[in-house]
Design a protein around this motif. Structure first.
Motif, PDB file in Angstrom:
ATOM      1  N   SER A 102       0.822  -1.213   0.000  1.00 28.06           N
ATOM      2  CA  SER A 102       0.000   0.000   0.000  1.00 28.06           C
ATOM      3  C   SER A 102       0.856   1.263   0.000  1.00 28.06           C
ATOM      4  O   SER A 102       1.777   1.404   0.795  1.00 28.06           O
ATOM      5  CB  SER A 102      -0.901  -0.012   1.230  1.00 28.06           C
ATOM      6  OG  SER A 102      -1.660   1.155   1.285  1.00 28.06           O
ATOM      7  N   GLY A 103       0.516   2.163  -0.913  1.00 26.25           N
ATOM      8  CA  GLY A 103       1.161   3.462  -0.942  1.00 26.25           C
ATOM      9  C   GLY A 103       2.448   3.560  -1.742  1.00 26.25           C
ATOM     10  O   GLY A 103       2.987   4.643  -1.896  1.00 26.25           O
ATOM     11  N   ASP A 104       2.959   2.459  -2.254  1.00 27.25           N
ATOM     12  CA  ASP A 104       4.221   2.518  -3.000  1.00 27.25           C
ATOM     13  C   ASP A 104       4.130   1.609  -4.220  1.00 27.25           C
ATOM     14  O   ASP A 104       4.153   0.387  -4.086  1.00 27.25           O
ATOM     15  CB  ASP A 104       5.388   2.099  -2.104  1.00 27.25           C
ATOM     16  CG  ASP A 104       6.745   2.284  -2.759  1.00 27.25           C
ATOM     17  OD1 ASP A 104       6.819   2.482  -3.990  1.00 27.25           O
ATOM     18  OD2 ASP A 104       7.750   2.234  -2.032  1.00 27.25           O
ATOM     19  N   ILE A 105       4.058   2.207  -5.403  1.00 23.64           N
ATOM     20  CA  ILE A 105       3.879   1.406  -6.620  1.00 23.64           C
ATOM     21  C   ILE A 105       5.109   0.556  -6.948  1.00 23.64           C
ATOM     22  O   ILE A 105       5.012  -0.375  -7.722  1.00 23.64           O
ATOM     23  CB  ILE A 105       3.513   2.284  -7.833  1.00 23.64           C
ATOM     24  CG1 ILE A 105       4.617   3.295  -8.137  1.00 23.64           C
ATOM     25  CG2 ILE A 105       2.184   2.959  -7.633  1.00 23.64           C
ATOM     26  CD1 ILE A 105       4.446   4.017  -9.450  1.00 23.64           C
ATOM     27  N   ASN A 106       6.250   0.865  -6.369  1.00 25.13           N
ATOM     28  CA  ASN A 106       7.468   0.107  -6.664  1.00 25.13           C
ATOM     29  C   ASN A 106       7.752  -0.999  -5.662  1.00 25.13           C
ATOM     30  O   ASN A 106       8.625  -1.817  -5.892  1.00 25.13           O
ATOM     31  CB  ASN A 106       8.673   1.055  -6.726  1.00 25.13           C
ATOM     32  CG  ASN A 106       8.577   1.982  -7.905  1.00 25.13           C
ATOM     33  OD1 ASN A 106       8.356   1.551  -9.021  1.00 25.13           O
ATOM     34  ND2 ASN A 106       8.714   3.273  -7.647  1.00 25.13           N
ATOM     35  N   HIS A 107       7.065  -1.012  -4.533  1.00 24.72           N
ATOM     36  CA  HIS A 107       7.354  -1.979  -3.473  1.00 24.72           C
ATOM     37  C   HIS A 107       6.315  -3.090  -3.447  1.00 24.72           C
ATOM     38  O   HIS A 107       5.111  -2.830  -3.515  1.00 24.72           O
ATOM     39  CB  HIS A 107       7.388  -1.290  -2.110  1.00 24.72           C
ATOM     40  CG  HIS A 107       7.888  -2.172  -1.024  1.00 24.72           C
ATOM     41  ND1 HIS A 107       7.051  -2.951  -0.271  1.00 24.72           N
ATOM     42  CD2 HIS A 107       9.146  -2.428  -0.588  1.00 24.72           C
ATOM     43  CE1 HIS A 107       7.778  -3.648   0.606  1.00 24.72           C
ATOM     44  NE2 HIS A 107       9.054  -3.338   0.424  1.00 24.72           N
TER      45      HIS A 107
END
Length: 127
Positions: A102-107
């Motif tokens: 959630s909140g990080d498109i790369n993680h």
């Protein structure tokens, strides 16, 4: 499918979240050569800090080599001594549960299945 740390994970509400369908290339900063701790989740390494955190029982991974290297390069010096490479794995549905954190498109958080050998599945990238 049974996941690593299944008994603990099932005691946490809504853990893990839904699996992203399909095969996804995921990257993780590691040691070259691999150490046992390269594939241990934060909940194991930093007990008890993350023991009740669902994502703490999954492996922190990244959607691109660029993202993994960026995090590796931004680490404090004492942390960079622990990690010196980035490894890649093509994670299919049969390999466990993976989803965008959630909140990080790369993680991504990746929960490996109980029988997978991560040391043979992850491949260290060339420099």
């Amino acid at each position: 499918m049974s996941l690593k740390y299944q008994e603990i994970i099932k005691s946490i509400d809504n853990c893990p979240l839904e699996n992203e369908d399909g095969t996804v290339a995921l990257y993780r900063y590691v040691n070259k050569p691999f150490l046992k701790t390269d594939f241990e989740p934060q909940a194991v390494i930093r007990k008890p800090k993350f023991s009740k955190d669902c994502n703490g029982w999954g492996l922190s991974t990244f959607k691109s080599t660029k993202s993994a290297h960026a995090i590796l390069n931004c680490m404090p010096k004492f942390m960079r001594k622990k990690f010196n490479a980035v490894a890649k794995m093509e994670v299919a549905n049969k390999d466990g549960v993976k989803y965008q954190t959630s909140g990080d498109i790369n993680h991504y958080t990746y929960f490996p299945n109980d029988s997978i050998d991560l040391f043979s599945k992850f491949v260290i990238e060339d420099e």
